[in-house]
Each structure stands twice: as structure tokens, then as C-alpha cells.
Design an enzyme around this catalytic site. Structure first.
Site, PDB file in Angstrom:
ATOM      1  CG  ASP A 176      39.710  35.317  32.768  1.00  0.00           C
ATOM      2  OD1 ASP A 176      38.828  36.195  32.911  1.00  0.00           O
ATOM      3  OD2 ASP A 176      39.687  34.213  33.372  1.00  0.00           O
ATOM      4  CB  ILE A 177      43.255  32.811  36.393  1.00  0.00           C
ATOM      5  CG1 ILE A 177      44.419  33.802  36.603  1.00  0.00           C
ATOM      6  CG2 ILE A 177      43.581  31.448  37.001  1.00  0.00           C
ATOM      7  CD1 ILE A 177      44.814  34.003  38.042  1.00  0.00           C
ATOM      8  CG  ASN A 184      38.691  31.783  44.842  1.00  0.00           C
ATOM      9  OD1 ASN A 184      39.646  31.913  45.598  1.00  0.00           O
ATOM     10  ND2 ASN A 184      38.377  32.667  43.923  1.00  0.00           N
ATOM     11  CG  ASP A 193      43.173  36.646  48.309  1.00  0.00           C
ATOM     12  OD1 ASP A 193      42.413  36.656  47.324  1.00  0.00           O
ATOM     13  OD2 ASP A 193      42.883  37.149  49.410  1.00  0.00           O
ATOM     14  CD  GLU A 220      39.047  35.520  36.713  1.00  0.00           C
ATOM     15  OE1 GLU A 220      38.574  36.598  36.299  1.00  0.00           O
ATOM     16  OE2 GLU A 220      39.055  34.458  36.038  1.00  0.00           O
TER      17      GLU A 220
HETATM   18  P1  GH3 Z   1      36.975  30.861  33.219  1.00  0.00           P
HETATM   19  O1  GH3 Z   1      37.915  29.731  32.999  1.00  0.00           O
HETATM   20  O2  GH3 Z   1      35.879  30.888  32.213  1.00  0.00           O
HETATM   21  O3  GH3 Z   1      37.686  32.169  33.302  1.00  0.00           O
HETATM   22  O4  GH3 Z   1      36.258  30.579  34.624  1.00  0.00           O
HETATM   23  P2  GH3 Z   1      36.506  31.297  36.004  1.00  0.00           P
HETATM   24  O5  GH3 Z   1      35.969  30.425  37.066  1.00  0.00           O
HETATM   25  O6  GH3 Z   1      37.942  31.694  36.128  1.00  0.00           O
HETATM   26  O7  GH3 Z   1      35.690  32.640  35.812  1.00  0.00           O
HETATM   27  P3  GH3 Z   1      34.611  33.329  36.703  1.00  0.00           P
HETATM   28  O8  GH3 Z   1      34.511  34.731  36.155  1.00  0.00           O
HETATM   29  O9  GH3 Z   1      33.365  32.510  36.770  1.00  0.00           O
HETATM   30  O10 GH3 Z   1      35.236  33.391  38.149  1.00  0.00           O
HETATM   31  C1  GH3 Z   1      36.193  34.311  38.529  1.00  0.00           C
HETATM   32  C2  GH3 Z   1      36.483  34.069  39.979  1.00  0.00           C
HETATM   33  O11 GH3 Z   1      37.551  34.892  40.449  1.00  0.00           O
HETATM   34  C3  GH3 Z   1      35.316  34.330  40.853  1.00  0.00           C
HETATM   35  C4  GH3 Z   1      35.840  35.196  41.969  1.00  0.00           C
HETATM   36  O12 GH3 Z   1      35.457  34.745  43.222  1.00  0.00           O
HETATM   37  C5  GH3 Z   1      37.338  35.062  41.826  1.00  0.00           C
HETATM   38  N1  GH3 Z   1      38.032  36.252  42.295  1.00  0.00           N
HETATM   39  C6  GH3 Z   1      37.939  37.517  41.805  1.00  0.00           C
HETATM   40  N2  GH3 Z   1      38.739  38.343  42.523  1.00  0.00           N
HETATM   41  C7  GH3 Z   1      39.322  37.597  43.482  1.00  0.00           C
HETATM   42  C8  GH3 Z   1      40.258  37.888  44.529  1.00  0.00           C
HETATM   43  O13 GH3 Z   1      40.685  39.029  44.734  1.00  0.00           O
HETATM   44  N3  GH3 Z   1      40.653  36.864  45.319  1.00  0.00           N
HETATM   45  C9  GH3 Z   1      40.192  35.591  45.114  1.00  0.00           C
HETATM   46  N4  GH3 Z   1      40.638  34.639  45.918  1.00  0.00           N
HETATM   47  N5  GH3 Z   1      39.312  35.295  44.152  1.00  0.00           N
HETATM   48  C10 GH3 Z   1      38.887  36.269  43.336  1.00  0.00           C
HETATM   49 MG    MG Z   2      38.703  33.138  34.739  1.00  0.00          MG
HETATM   50 MG    MG Z   3      37.268  36.505  34.432  1.00  0.00          MG
END
Ligand code: GH3
Ligand code: MG
Ligand code: MG
Ligand code: MG
Length: 308
Positions: A176-177, A184, A193, A220
Site C-alpha cells: 500500500d502506497i 494527490n 495516476d 493504491e
Molecule cells: P496510508 O499511508 O495510511 O496508506 O495513507 P494514504 O493516504 O495512502 O491512504 P488513504 O487510504 O487515506 O488514501 C488513499 C488514496 O488513494 C485516496 C485516493 O484518492 C487515492 N487513490 C485511489 N485510487 C486512485 C487512482 O486511481 N488515482 C489516483 N490519483 N488516486 C487514487
Molecule cells: Mg496508502
Molecule cells: Mg490504502
């Protein structure tokens, strides 16, 4: 999975060498042709990788006849969806009806007309290409081009059952990123993306063995299935993936690491001889949630980390 632009493959099954030669000569300009003179060889070639896209199947064959070959093709998930065209001297209606009921897509009587065989082959191969494209669309992630969650679920369940059956280990890594919402928010969704594509690319390149499967299973979030890999082995892979993402060096002003990183949770099953069902991990979901718990431990430990 079919690559667009690759030549399609036709398997010609006939015990008479002259028939194989005539059909082959007329088709090999447009397709890759494979040949079998009996049912056993046909089944072997049908199960090979890459699989044929179409099978021209004679009915009267030494040993196993064409009907039996088709029945066995339909009985196996690997070969079930290969279209089969019977091409046979058994021209009577009852034979044609039997062949079609068994699941053949077409039925051609001998003596055949080559232009008609070619035209029917072309039609069935076009249908096959369209079906392959739909299959790719439904199992590939549109943004990154890697397998999607649907495909992951399928492969994971299959590999889990195989590991239990064959008493081999199976590793699972969830990634997980880190701080991706902030990425973003700071750089914009399009940059987000791009980042996802780059991370998917480096994860994919860092996996050395063709049997390892990387999938995007959430926004992510990525999953890596590692057949025949025990927990220490899976940890080594996860550590290598963690390093690879960090080394990409994508700037991330809102992360304490200053660059894009990811966290990893690792779990594995180790069926031992005599006890193929690991008692603490009888189902794929159990292994998945174990890796997920460890992913959260990696997050809690400060991120950019591997937990097992
Ligand atoms: P953590 O270190 O705890 O993982 O925090 P986080 O911010 O990575 O985790 P969180 O689940 O709060 O946020 C995930 C984000 O990923 C939110 C969402 O907008 C973004 N995301 C999900 N799918 C996509 C995508 O297809 N494209 C983009 N640009 N962003 C995406
Ligand atoms: Mg994350
Ligand atoms: Mg996540
Ligand atoms: Mg024959």
C-alpha cells in the site's frame, strides 16, 4: 492471455497425413499451424502454453476418437474455451448433432472445400480474438495494465488450492502506497495516476519469476502472489519491492521520507507432509487477512516497512 497482433494458432488433428498437409498448407500463410495425428497428442498440444486458438478435429482417429477428445477438452478449465470445429467424413445428421451438442462450434463434412474451410476458420478466429479482448478488458486494470482484483481473486484461490493439494508453500504480499491521499492533494490526481503507473511498473519489473502474479487490488493497493515461496522467501521479495519503490525516487513533499514509499504485509502457508491443510489457515481469505493485518503493522511501525 492473447497479445494483440500476434498470429493465432490453429491445431489440425487428423490421422491422415494428406489431410493435415492440405489443411496446413491452406492455413499456414495466415496462422501458426500445429499438427496432431491422434487424440492424445491433440490433448497435449491443446493444454500447452500458448494454447491453440482453434482446433480442427477429425472424428475417426486411432485410439481415442474425436468425440472423446472434445469431451476431455471441455472437462478441463485450461482447454474448455478453445473453439473446436469437427471436420469429418461422418456427414450424417446424427453425427453432426452429436458433435454440436458436445460443444463444437462448427461441423464440416469431408470431402471439404478449402475456401469454405478457410472462411469458417477465419470467422471462428475473429470471434476468438474478440472474446480474448473482452477477457483482457475484464481482468486487467485500465490504469496500470496489470491484473485487476477480479483476476487476483481467481488466481489467488487457484494457487491456494494448488498449494494445499501439492503440499507446497504459498506466499502473499500486500503493498500500500504511503501517504497517497496527501500526494494527490499536493501534486494533483493526474500526477497520482502517473505515480500509480510507475509504482506498478517497478513492482512488476522487480519480480523475477514468471509464475509470480502482481495485481492492483484497490486504489493504491497491490497484491503479489508468490507460488512455492515460504515466509522467509516472501519477506525477501517484499524487502526487494520496498527498496525498488523507494529507489524510484518520486518526490513526495508531504511524506517524512521525502519520496514515494510503500508499506508491505507478508504472510505464507506452509502445508507440511501429512497435514496439507494448515490448521490456522484453511481458506484463502484467512491468508489474505493475515497479510492485511501485517500491512497495518508496517504502517504503524512508521511506513516504508515490511512486516511479517
Ligand atoms: P496510508 O499511508 O495510511 O496508506 O495513507 P494514504 O493516504 O495512502 O491512504 P488513504 O487510504 O487515506 O488514501 C488513499 C488514496 O488513494 C485516496 C485516493 O484518492 C487515492 N487513490 C485511489 N485510487 C486512485 C487512482 O486511481 N488515482 C489516483 N490519483 N488516486 C487514487
Ligand atoms: Mg496508502
Ligand atoms: Mg490504502
Ligand atoms: Mg480420420
Amino acid at each position: 492471455m492473447q497479445q494483440t497482433g500476434t498470429r493465432q494458432r490453429v491445431l489440425i488433428v487428423d490421422d491422415v497425413a494428406m489431410n493435415r498437409a492440405i489443411l496446413g498448407e491452406s492455413l499456414q500463410r495466415d496462422y501458426d499451424t500445429l499438427y496432431a495425428e491422434d487424440g492424445e497428442t491433440a490433448l497435449e498440444l491443446a493444454a500447452a502454453d500458448p494454447a491453440p486458438d482453434l482446433i480442427l478435429l477429425d472424428i475417426i482417429l486411432p485410439g481415442m476418437n474425436g468425440h472423446e477428445v472434445l469431451r476431455r477438452l471441455k472437462a478441463h478449465p485450461r482447454t474448455r474455451n478453445i473453439p473446436v470445429v469437427f471436420i469429418t467424413v461422418k456427414g450424417e445428421e446424427e453425427h453432426e448433432q452429436r458433435g454440436l451438442e458436445l460443444g463444437a462450434v462448427d461441423y464440416i463434412s469431408k470431402p471439404f472445400s478449402l475456401p469454405i474451410v478457410r472462411a469458417r476458420v477465419r470467422t471462428h478466429l475473429e470471434l476468438k480474438r474478440h472474446r480474448d479482448m473482452l477477457e483482457d478488458l475484464s481482468t486487467q486494470d485500465g490504469l496500470t495494465g496489470i491484473p485487476n482484483r477480479r483476476r487476483f481473486d481467481e488466481v489467488f484461490t487457484r494457487e491456494f488450492r494448488r498449494a494445499q493439494r501439492e503440499e507446497t508453500p504459498l506466499g502473499l504480499v500486500l503493498a500500500d502506497i504511503d501517504f497517497f491521499k496527501a500526494f494527490n492533494d499536493h501534486y494533483g490526481h493526474l500526477a497520482g495516476d502517473d505515480c500509480l503507473r510507475n509504482v506498478a511498473g517497478i513492482l512488476s519489473h522487480s519480480l523475477r519469476r514468471p509464475m509470480d502474479v502482481l495485481a492492483r487490488y484497490g486504489g493504491e493497493e497491490f497484491a503479489i502472489i508468490l507460488p512455492n515461496t515460504d515466509l522467509p522467501g516472501a519477506v525477501i521479495v517484499a524487502e526487494c519491492l520496498r527498496k525498488a519503490v523507494e529507489t524510484l525516487g518520486i518526490p513526495h513533499a508531504c511524506s517524512p521520507h521525502g519520496r514515494v514509499t510503500a508499506s508491505f504485509g507478508v504472510a505464507a502457508i506452509h502445508p507440511c507432509a501429512g497435514a496439507p491443510l494448515a490448521p490456522d489457515c484453511p481458506e484463502p481469505e484467512t491468508l489474505f487477512s493475515l497479510a492485511d493485518q501485517r500491512l497495518y503493522q508496517a504502517k504503524a511501525a512508521g511506513r516504508n516497512a515490511v512486516a511479517a
